[in-house]
Motif scaffolding. Structure first.
Motif, PDB file in Angstrom:
ATOM      1  N   ASN A 169       0.817  -1.215   0.000  1.00 55.73           N
ATOM      2  CA  ASN A 169       0.000   0.000   0.000  1.00 55.73           C
ATOM      3  C   ASN A 169       0.855   1.272   0.000  1.00 55.73           C
ATOM      4  OD1 ASN A 169      -2.546   1.044  -0.203  1.00 55.73           O
ATOM      5  ND2 ASN A 169      -2.897   1.149   2.008  1.00 55.73           N
ATOM      6  N   TRP A 170       2.085   1.126  -0.544  1.00 59.63           N
ATOM      7  CA  TRP A 170       3.031   2.250  -0.669  1.00 59.63           C
ATOM      8  C   TRP A 170       3.443   2.814   0.691  1.00 59.63           C
ATOM      9  CZ3 TRP A 170       4.553   2.647  -5.704  1.00 59.63           C
ATOM     10  CH2 TRP A 170       5.435   3.685  -6.048  1.00 59.63           C
ATOM     11  N   GLN A 171       3.403   1.967   1.714  1.00 57.66           N
ATOM     12  CA  GLN A 171       3.879   2.438   3.014  1.00 57.66           C
ATOM     13  C   GLN A 171       5.382   2.665   2.973  1.00 57.66           C
ATOM     14  OE1 GLN A 171       1.853   0.268   6.584  1.00 57.66           O
ATOM     15  NE2 GLN A 171       1.655  -1.067   4.823  1.00 57.66           N
ATOM     16  N   GLN A 172       5.805   3.719   3.661  1.00 58.64           N
ATOM     17  CA  GLN A 172       7.225   4.043   3.710  1.00 58.64           C
ATOM     18  C   GLN A 172       7.902   3.187   4.784  1.00 58.64           C
ATOM     19  OE1 GLN A 172       7.956   8.238   4.008  1.00 58.64           O
ATOM     20  NE2 GLN A 172      10.156   7.993   3.780  1.00 58.64           N
ATOM     21  N   GLY A 173       8.917   2.456   4.384  1.00 60.67           N
ATOM     22  CA  GLY A 173       9.619   1.600   5.339  1.00 60.67           C
ATOM     23  C   GLY A 173      10.421   2.423   6.322  1.00 60.67           C
ATOM     24  N   PRO A 174      10.765   1.829   7.464  1.00 59.38           N
ATOM     25  CA  PRO A 174      11.442   2.569   8.528  1.00 59.38           C
ATOM     26  C   PRO A 174      12.951   2.679   8.342  1.00 59.38           C
ATOM     27  CG  PRO A 174      10.951   0.353   9.264  1.00 59.38           C
ATOM     28  CD  PRO A 174      10.400   0.468   7.875  1.00 59.38           C
ATOM     29  N   ILE A 175      13.509   1.913   7.414  1.00 56.46           N
ATOM     30  CA  ILE A 175      14.968   1.804   7.365  1.00 56.46           C
ATOM     31  C   ILE A 175      15.408   1.474   5.937  1.00 56.46           C
ATOM     32  CG2 ILE A 175      15.302  -0.693   7.830  1.00 56.46           C
ATOM     33  CD1 ILE A 175      17.140   0.355  10.246  1.00 56.46           C
ATOM     34  N   ASN A 176      16.660   1.765   5.640  1.00 60.41           N
ATOM     35  CA  ASN A 176      17.216   1.470   4.317  1.00 60.41           C
ATOM     36  C   ASN A 176      17.364  -0.039   4.111  1.00 60.41           C
ATOM     37  OD1 ASN A 176      20.113   1.137   2.711  1.00 60.41           O
ATOM     38  ND2 ASN A 176      18.810   2.728   1.869  1.00 60.41           N
ATOM     39  N   SER A 177      16.927  -0.514   2.950  1.00 61.63           N
ATOM     40  CA  SER A 177      17.063  -1.957   2.650  1.00 61.63           C
ATOM     41  C   SER A 177      18.521  -2.309   2.433  1.00 61.63           C
ATOM     42  CB  SER A 177      16.313  -2.308   1.367  1.00 61.63           C
ATOM     43  OG  SER A 177      14.956  -2.304   1.578  1.00 61.63           O
ATOM     44  N   PRO A 178      19.084  -3.144   3.286  1.00 60.16           N
ATOM     45  CA  PRO A 178      20.488  -3.519   3.069  1.00 60.16           C
ATOM     46  C   PRO A 178      20.615  -4.468   1.878  1.00 60.16           C
ATOM     47  CG  PRO A 178      19.593  -4.643   5.008  1.00 60.16           C
ATOM     48  CD  PRO A 178      18.489  -3.796   4.452  1.00 60.16           C
ATOM     49  N   THR A 179      21.784  -4.501   1.284  1.00 66.57           N
ATOM     50  CA  THR A 179      21.970  -5.381   0.127  1.00 66.57           C
ATOM     51  C   THR A 179      21.910  -6.847   0.539  1.00 66.57           C
ATOM     52  OG1 THR A 179      23.413  -6.013  -1.705  1.00 66.57           O
ATOM     53  CG2 THR A 179      24.515  -5.347   0.325  1.00 66.57           C
TER      54      THR A 179
END
Lengths: 330, 330
Positions: A81-91
């Protein structure tokens, strides 16, 4: 050159390489992963299958995109639902070498990690029961589970095992720096070599070392000066509850760092130069000159290895018994 | 068998195949596309590049997923900011054989189509200027444009030409039905053959014929009885403004139909059986028996061809000059 002299030189150069390697705090990455091939092939399909999400739109590859360094190259990710995640996605690249998974290390291994986003309402927003129902409704998948696990019973344990097995293959050997470590002197330039020396003498290597050039310890973000961010992540504190673990995060790997922008757990550093300067400042109490920073950045760009190379998987189709995706809620 | 007799039998069987083929309203799909290889390779990268969207999250492959029959397998697609799309995403597979692109045929070819979603605020929500700025900021892309177009000037015309060139390669030869058309009698079962006969005698073949088994004409959805749907799409009427074109849509291809669920422009038919029954009813005025419908469905499932087979592309990284993705608005 006479053959004997050539042989002696070869032997000498091998000695030099070996001793060079042994003395360096960074070690080359293995060229191949040992995995269960059948499980890994199945896991590759599951990794790309958006039916593991409630919407039928988000797959593991959405936020850990293997075309883009195993990340989404966004500050923080886009979830259900296009929610903004809390943290950067690590590789996901080389993540098999991580001490644990997630920035705060809350999952002990890749298998445990893989179950997280599937059931997280802000990410894939499905749940383990539904995921199992979806996958086990698809005969071609069931057949593959049978082959890979000697059991056609699909469960979340097998699903995450297969995904983890695939992820273990996502290692990136043969970077120019690894070639240099192996003794190929011309693999990196003088500027890059100077950057590496600076990387060592400045103290960066204290945390960024080993095979993954990081990923083996937890460290406070802001050792010398506090790190200022709007991001709410508390790091290891969320796992241990210990005050001392506030803002303590897993040190990220520096392999393929040119591809895994933007940087830090909040994704706030958009360039390598910015990241290097901030790290120097808050972790080491150093102000790098422009020239120093550019040398270190040049070194960092030698850490890009061979990217994953495989045929895009073709997923078996759903059928009348497969639970339907629900992208827009009921 | 004596060599001469074998030869005669081979010749006879070739004659039979050729005449069989000539008499059938469905023609086999070519096994290979003629394309500009360099442009197509570049186009493959662009097809998978989410940086063509405002968010940096949505690529062509998001809604025309090549792991899933060139569709998203959703009723209607998810666009920027999780907006619900107005219509079912048609498959990109074999779309080079379409009379025109989009359900209403508003784009004359693949190149024109490719520009649509990039700039559509409900889809990728970028614009052509921004897309060009992003791609032309990336040196490795510029180099590829130079090789593919003998000009390093990146523009939307070249971007969409390259994407179209890649899409032309997305053809799916060698379906069991095509093998049967080519004379391999045992490629389809008696049930499937009976389904094909019924498909012809019932009149389905009037619209679903030729190489793509459809995609060559526009037809009214609801010839005998009106089609009831909540979907607002008006079909060709939106292009021509003619009253007679209301609810007239491009006939979809039936190739790979087992993979391209759900069906119709509104995605309301979730199963092939449902789709066959509705089509029989509203287009032909027929009520298929359960047995008839299942024969036709069995035939339709013989139309799945070899899916695209290529290595997942690795995208060149952005840099400090690349406009940043803006997933959550400013």
């Amino acid at each position: 050159m006479k053959p004997q002299i050539a042989s002696i030189l070869t032997i000498l150069s091998l000695f030099t390489s070996a001793s060079l390697l042994a003395n360096e705090p960074i070690q080359p990455i293995p060229t191949k992963a040992e995995v269960n091939e059948l499980q890994s092939e199945l896991g590759k399909k599951l990794y790309f299958d958006p039916r593991l999400s409630k919407s039928g739109f988000i797959s593991c590859n959405s936020c850990h995109n293997l075309s883009m360094g195993g990340t989404d190259n966004l500050k923080t990710s886009i979830g259900h639902n296009w929610q903004q995640g809390p943290i950067n996605s690590p590789t996901v690249l080389n993540s098999t070498f991580n001490i644990a998974q997630f920035w705060d290390g809350r999952a002990k291994d890749l298998k445990e990690q893989a179950g997280g986003p599937i059931g997280n309402p802000k990410e894939m927003a499905s749940n383990h029961d539904l995921a199992v129902k979806v996958i086990s409704s698809i005969p071609a998948y069931v057949e593959e589970f049978k082959l890979a696990f000697s059991s056609s019973k699909v469960d979340i344990d097998k699903i995450t095992t297969a995904i983890a097995e695939f992820e273990k293959t996502l290692i990136t050997p043969n970077s120019r720096f690894d070639q240099w470590l192996a003794g190929k002197k011309e693999a990196i330039t003088l500027q890059e070599k100077a950057g590496y020396e600076l990387f060592k003498t400045s103290g960066c290597v204290a945390c960024h070392n080993g095979v993954a050039i990081g990923a083996s310890t937890y460290q406070k973000m802001g050792v010398i000066k506090p790190y200022k961010t709007e991001n709410n992540a508390k790091g290891r504190f969320s796992v241990t509850g210990k005050e001392a673990d506030k803002f303590v995060f897993k040190v990220p790997t520096l392999r393929n760092i040119e591809l895994t922008y933007p940087y830090f757990h909040d994704g706030n550093a958009s360039s390598l130069t910015e990241a290097v300067n901030i790290m120097g400042n808050i972790q080491l109490g150093k102000e790098f000159t422009k020239e120093e920073a550019s040398k270190i950045v040049a070194f960092l760009k030698t850490l890009t290895g061979d990217q994953p190379s495989f045929k895009m998987p073709i997923l078996p189709p759903s059928n009348n018994t497969t639970p339907k995706p629900d992208p827009f809620g009921k």
